[in-house]
Design a protein around this motif. Structure first.
Motif, PDB file in Angstrom:
ATOM      1  N   THR A 217       0.833  -1.203   0.000  1.00  0.00           N
ATOM      2  CA  THR A 217       0.000   0.000   0.000  1.00  0.00           C
ATOM      3  C   THR A 217       0.868   1.252   0.000  1.00  0.00           C
ATOM      4  O   THR A 217       0.604   2.218  -0.725  1.00  0.00           O
ATOM      5  CB  THR A 217      -0.926  -0.006   1.222  1.00  0.00           C
ATOM      6  N   PHE A 218       1.914   1.254   0.802  1.00  0.00           N
ATOM      7  CA  PHE A 218       2.816   2.403   0.915  1.00  0.00           C
ATOM      8  C   PHE A 218       3.458   2.739  -0.429  1.00  0.00           C
ATOM      9  O   PHE A 218       3.461   3.897  -0.871  1.00  0.00           O
ATOM     10  CB  PHE A 218       3.877   2.096   1.960  1.00  0.00           C
ATOM     11  N   LEU A 219       3.976   1.746  -1.113  1.00  0.00           N
ATOM     12  CA  LEU A 219       4.673   1.986  -2.370  1.00  0.00           C
ATOM     13  C   LEU A 219       3.727   2.329  -3.526  1.00  0.00           C
ATOM     14  O   LEU A 219       4.165   2.855  -4.548  1.00  0.00           O
ATOM     15  CB  LEU A 219       5.522   0.761  -2.737  1.00  0.00           C
ATOM     16  N   ALA A 220       2.437   2.038  -3.354  1.00  0.00           N
ATOM     17  CA  ALA A 220       1.466   2.333  -4.418  1.00  0.00           C
ATOM     18  C   ALA A 220       0.780   3.678  -4.232  1.00  0.00           C
ATOM     19  O   ALA A 220      -0.062   4.064  -5.053  1.00  0.00           O
ATOM     20  CB  ALA A 220       0.413   1.230  -4.485  1.00  0.00           C
ATOM     21  N   MET A 221       1.127   4.436  -3.181  1.00  0.00           N
ATOM     22  CA  MET A 221       0.459   5.710  -2.920  1.00  0.00           C
ATOM     23  C   MET A 221       0.745   6.714  -4.034  1.00  0.00           C
ATOM     24  O   MET A 221       1.897   6.993  -4.353  1.00  0.00           O
ATOM     25  CB  MET A 221       0.916   6.288  -1.573  1.00  0.00           C
ATOM     26  N   ASP A 222      -0.318   7.263  -4.601  1.00  0.00           N
ATOM     27  CA  ASP A 222      -0.206   8.261  -5.661  1.00  0.00           C
ATOM     28  C   ASP A 222      -0.855   9.553  -5.163  1.00  0.00           C
ATOM     29  O   ASP A 222      -1.943   9.926  -5.578  1.00  0.00           O
ATOM     30  CB  ASP A 222      -0.883   7.762  -6.933  1.00  0.00           C
ATOM     31  N   CYS A 223      -0.169  10.220  -4.233  1.00  0.00           N
ATOM     32  CA  CYS A 223      -0.704  11.416  -3.592  1.00  0.00           C
ATOM     33  C   CYS A 223       0.351  12.525  -3.647  1.00  0.00           C
ATOM     34  O   CYS A 223       1.547  12.252  -3.756  1.00  0.00           O
ATOM     35  CB  CYS A 223      -1.065  11.140  -2.131  1.00  0.00           C
ATOM     36  N   ALA A 224      -0.101  13.756  -3.548  1.00  0.00           N
ATOM     37  CA  ALA A 224       0.835  14.876  -3.561  1.00  0.00           C
ATOM     38  C   ALA A 224       1.499  15.063  -2.201  1.00  0.00           C
ATOM     39  O   ALA A 224       2.707  15.268  -2.112  1.00  0.00           O
ATOM     40  CB  ALA A 224       0.109  16.157  -3.980  1.00  0.00           C
ATOM     41  N   ARG A 225       0.720  14.977  -1.127  1.00  0.00           N
ATOM     42  CA  ARG A 225       1.249  15.198   0.222  1.00  0.00           C
ATOM     43  C   ARG A 225       0.763  14.071   1.123  1.00  0.00           C
ATOM     44  O   ARG A 225      -0.447  13.823   1.221  1.00  0.00           O
ATOM     45  CB  ARG A 225       0.803  16.569   0.754  1.00  0.00           C
ATOM     46  N   ILE A 226       1.684  13.412   1.802  1.00  0.00           N
ATOM     47  CA  ILE A 226       1.374  12.223   2.598  1.00  0.00           C
ATOM     48  C   ILE A 226       1.900  12.410   4.016  1.00  0.00           C
ATOM     49  O   ILE A 226       3.075  12.738   4.216  1.00  0.00           O
ATOM     50  CB  ILE A 226       2.013  10.954   1.989  1.00  0.00           C
ATOM     51  N   THR A 227       1.038  12.181   5.006  1.00  0.00           N
ATOM     52  CA  THR A 227       1.443  12.190   6.406  1.00  0.00           C
ATOM     53  C   THR A 227       1.004  10.881   7.036  1.00  0.00           C
ATOM     54  O   THR A 227      -0.185  10.539   7.032  1.00  0.00           O
ATOM     55  CB  THR A 227       0.795  13.355   7.178  1.00  0.00           C
ATOM     56  N   LEU A 228       1.968  10.129   7.579  1.00  0.00           N
ATOM     57  CA  LEU A 228       1.684   8.869   8.262  1.00  0.00           C
ATOM     58  C   LEU A 228       2.214   8.961   9.682  1.00  0.00           C
ATOM     59  O   LEU A 228       3.347   9.406   9.900  1.00  0.00           O
ATOM     60  CB  LEU A 228       2.350   7.691   7.546  1.00  0.00           C
ATOM     61  N   ARG A 250       3.559  14.876  -9.633  1.00  0.00           N
ATOM     62  CA  ARG A 250       2.510  15.245  -8.687  1.00  0.00           C
ATOM     63  C   ARG A 250       3.020  15.279  -7.255  1.00  0.00           C
ATOM     64  O   ARG A 250       2.637  16.142  -6.462  1.00  0.00           O
ATOM     65  CB  ARG A 250       1.353  14.250  -8.803  1.00  0.00           C
ATOM     66  N   PHE A 251       3.888  14.349  -6.905  1.00  0.00           N
ATOM     67  CA  PHE A 251       4.333  14.191  -5.527  1.00  0.00           C
ATOM     68  C   PHE A 251       5.083  15.428  -5.030  1.00  0.00           C
ATOM     69  O   PHE A 251       5.927  15.985  -5.733  1.00  0.00           O
ATOM     70  CB  PHE A 251       5.236  12.957  -5.417  1.00  0.00           C
ATOM     71  N   GLU A 252       4.777  15.842  -3.781  1.00  0.00           N
ATOM     72  CA  GLU A 252       5.428  17.003  -3.168  1.00  0.00           C
ATOM     73  C   GLU A 252       6.218  16.629  -1.921  1.00  0.00           C
ATOM     74  O   GLU A 252       7.373  17.019  -1.786  1.00  0.00           O
ATOM     75  CB  GLU A 252       4.381  18.069  -2.820  1.00  0.00           C
ATOM     76  N   TRP A 253       5.583  15.909  -0.993  1.00  0.00           N
ATOM     77  CA  TRP A 253       6.321  15.508   0.199  1.00  0.00           C
ATOM     78  C   TRP A 253       5.646  14.367   0.949  1.00  0.00           C
ATOM     79  O   TRP A 253       4.445  14.148   0.841  1.00  0.00           O
ATOM     80  CB  TRP A 253       6.582  16.672   1.154  1.00  0.00           C
ATOM     81  N   LEU A 254       6.497  13.654   1.693  1.00  0.00           N
ATOM     82  CA  LEU A 254       6.067  12.571   2.575  1.00  0.00           C
ATOM     83  C   LEU A 254       6.623  12.852   3.964  1.00  0.00           C
ATOM     84  O   LEU A 254       7.788  13.235   4.118  1.00  0.00           O
ATOM     85  CB  LEU A 254       6.605  11.227   2.060  1.00  0.00           C
ATOM     86  N   LYS A 255       5.782  12.671   4.972  1.00  0.00           N
ATOM     87  CA  LYS A 255       6.222  12.804   6.370  1.00  0.00           C
ATOM     88  C   LYS A 255       5.734  11.592   7.138  1.00  0.00           C
ATOM     89  O   LYS A 255       4.551  11.268   7.117  1.00  0.00           O
ATOM     90  CB  LYS A 255       5.679  14.093   6.995  1.00  0.00           C
ATOM     91  N   ILE A 289       6.403  23.582   4.371  1.00  0.00           N
ATOM     92  CA  ILE A 289       5.544  22.403   4.359  1.00  0.00           C
ATOM     93  C   ILE A 289       4.089  22.757   4.661  1.00  0.00           C
ATOM     94  O   ILE A 289       3.183  21.960   4.430  1.00  0.00           O
ATOM     95  CB  ILE A 289       6.063  21.351   5.360  1.00  0.00           C
ATOM     96  N   SER A 290       3.853  23.956   5.177  1.00  0.00           N
ATOM     97  CA  SER A 290       2.487  24.446   5.394  1.00  0.00           C
ATOM     98  C   SER A 290       2.545  25.965   5.422  1.00  0.00           C
ATOM     99  O   SER A 290       3.614  26.567   5.311  1.00  0.00           O
ATOM    100  CB  SER A 290       1.905  23.912   6.699  1.00  0.00           C
ATOM    101  N   LEU A 337       9.313  31.051   9.061  1.00  0.00           N
ATOM    102  CA  LEU A 337       8.262  30.207   9.623  1.00  0.00           C
ATOM    103  C   LEU A 337       8.794  29.361  10.783  1.00  0.00           C
ATOM    104  O   LEU A 337       9.994  29.154  10.936  1.00  0.00           O
ATOM    105  CB  LEU A 337       7.691  29.280   8.533  1.00  0.00           C
ATOM    106  N   ASP A 338       7.871  28.850  11.607  1.00  0.00           N
ATOM    107  CA  ASP A 338       8.252  27.958  12.700  1.00  0.00           C
ATOM    108  C   ASP A 338       8.608  26.580  12.136  1.00  0.00           C
ATOM    109  O   ASP A 338       8.096  26.168  11.095  1.00  0.00           O
ATOM    110  CB  ASP A 338       7.095  27.800  13.686  1.00  0.00           C
ATOM    111  N   LEU A 339       9.474  25.873  12.859  1.00  0.00           N
ATOM    112  CA  LEU A 339       9.803  24.504  12.460  1.00  0.00           C
ATOM    113  C   LEU A 339       8.579  23.607  12.621  1.00  0.00           C
ATOM    114  O   LEU A 339       7.785  23.754  13.566  1.00  0.00           O
ATOM    115  CB  LEU A 339      10.947  23.958  13.317  1.00  0.00           C
ATOM    116  N   ASP A 340       8.416  22.684  11.694  1.00  0.00           N
ATOM    117  CA  ASP A 340       7.317  21.730  11.770  1.00  0.00           C
ATOM    118  C   ASP A 340       7.478  20.900  13.042  1.00  0.00           C
ATOM    119  O   ASP A 340       8.547  20.344  13.290  1.00  0.00           O
ATOM    120  CB  ASP A 340       7.344  20.825  10.524  1.00  0.00           C
TER     121      ASP A 340
END
Length: 342
Positions: A217-228, A250-255, A289-290, A337-340
């Motif tokens: 599931t993780f490797l098949a994610m087709d999203c721009a921004r992912i937070t797990l 499309r992909f921007e970031w994963l956290k 990131i935000s 900006l503040d650190l995430d």
């Protein structure tokens, strides 16, 4: 003297109706079968309907007209509502269900929101023929889920409740629903939930307690921004390698939170990849990131894809891992900006 609205030519009464607010439009549609047909055939500046079920004093139907905020809100009270007068507090019938509505000072229905709101939703969805903009189920003990509303497609879905979610409701969301913009899910009580594979494809994916997310599931994610958050060991190196060999723009970031894979096992980024140290002439230090937060990428590991896209893997505090793509390599607006922190 009453205004003979229905005796006007169709273009004239449609012009009058276009100036009605949403509560009055719905009231008008309930006057007769002809009024109902007129409303269904008239175009109004509405773009979507949302549903909000929460722990607050009311649940809501939200009506949108293209902006980020609701154009109109129909509230369904969980407790008795203060009576103003019999003329203002009137009963309306939708099918076999009677709903009491108070439109001043607010547009409100009384008694049994879990039943009345569903009846009202089905009525207005058929009346206006609008897409579902959002479904929010937030910190409530109510067992109200998209399956009960027959929703298979929406822009945004938020589920965060304090009790265990029935497995069949979770499977309906993951297997049957198409979510285009944002999907946020928190499983606070579903400790034993398992799901072999689901393909996520939306702009924003946020999963709290993501222990059930598998490698596939993780490797098949087709999203721009992912937070797990709270996920098991997931192959971050394989995720990076997969992106490098793709043409995904499309992909921007994963956290990822609480992923001890990074700390328990040193990843050899040189094995099959070509990592680089940060060069201030190639990219900036901070990534936005935000709207309010940034990621400090000074100590990150950079990767350059064949098409020129630059990406960075960097460790954050509290066992966080970021994988970031620099669609905009220099972001001076992020420096203040503040650190995430979440």
């Amino acid at each position: 003297m009453a205004f003979p609205l229905l005796k006007l030519p169709s273009l004239a009464y449609e012009e009058v109706l276009s100036n009605f607010n949403v509560p009055d439009i719905i009231d008008f549609s309930l006057l007769s079968s002809r009024c109902h047909r007129i409303i269904r055939s008239t175009r109004f500046p509405l773009t979507g309907i949302g549903i909000s079920v929460s722990f607050f004093s009311s649940d809501c139907l939200l009506f949108y007209n293209g902006g980020p905020r609701p154009f109109a809100v129909w509230r369904f009270m969980k407790k008795r509502w203060r009576k103003v007068s019999d003329t203002i507090n009137g009963w309306r019938r939708i099918g076999r269900t009677r709903i009491r509505i108070q439109k001043e000072p607010e547009w409100v229905s009384k008694l049994k929101p879990d039943t009345n709101m569903k009846v009202a939703f089905e009525y207005v969805r058929d009346l206006f023929r609008l897409p579902i903009t959002q479904f929010d189920l937030l910190s409530t003990d109510q067992n109200v889920f998209p399956q009960q509303y027959g929703i298979t497609k929406c822009d945004e879905l938020l589920i965060c409740v304090r009790h265990e979610i029935p497995v069949d409701e979770l499977k309906y969301v993951l297997e049957k629903m198409e979510i285009s913009k944002t999907f946020s899910l928190s499983l606070q009580k579903n400790d034993n939930f398992e799901f072999d594979f689901v393909r996520f494809s939306m702009d924003v994916l946020k999963i709290s307690r993501a222990f059930w997310i598998t490698k596939e599931t993780f490797l098949a994610m087709d999203c721009a921004r992912i937070t797990l958050q709270g996920n098991k060991k997931l192959p971050i190196k394989e995720f990076v390698s997969q992106w490098l060999s793709s043409r995904n723009t499309r992909f921007e970031w994963l956290k990822m939170h609480e992923n001890r894979y990074w700390n328990d096992e040193e990843i050899n980024w040189n094995d099959g990849l070509e990592p680089m140290k940060w060069n201030p002439a190639i990219r900036g230090r901070n990534f936005k990131i935000s709207h309010f937060q940034r990621v400090d990428c000074e100590k990150g590991i950079d990767f350059l894809r064949d098409d020129g896209l630059l990406a960075t893997v960097v460790k954050g505090n509290f066992n966080k891992i970021y994988f970031i793509v620099w669609h905009k390599r220099f972001q001076p607006e992020a420096d203040s900006l503040d650190l995430d922190f979440w």
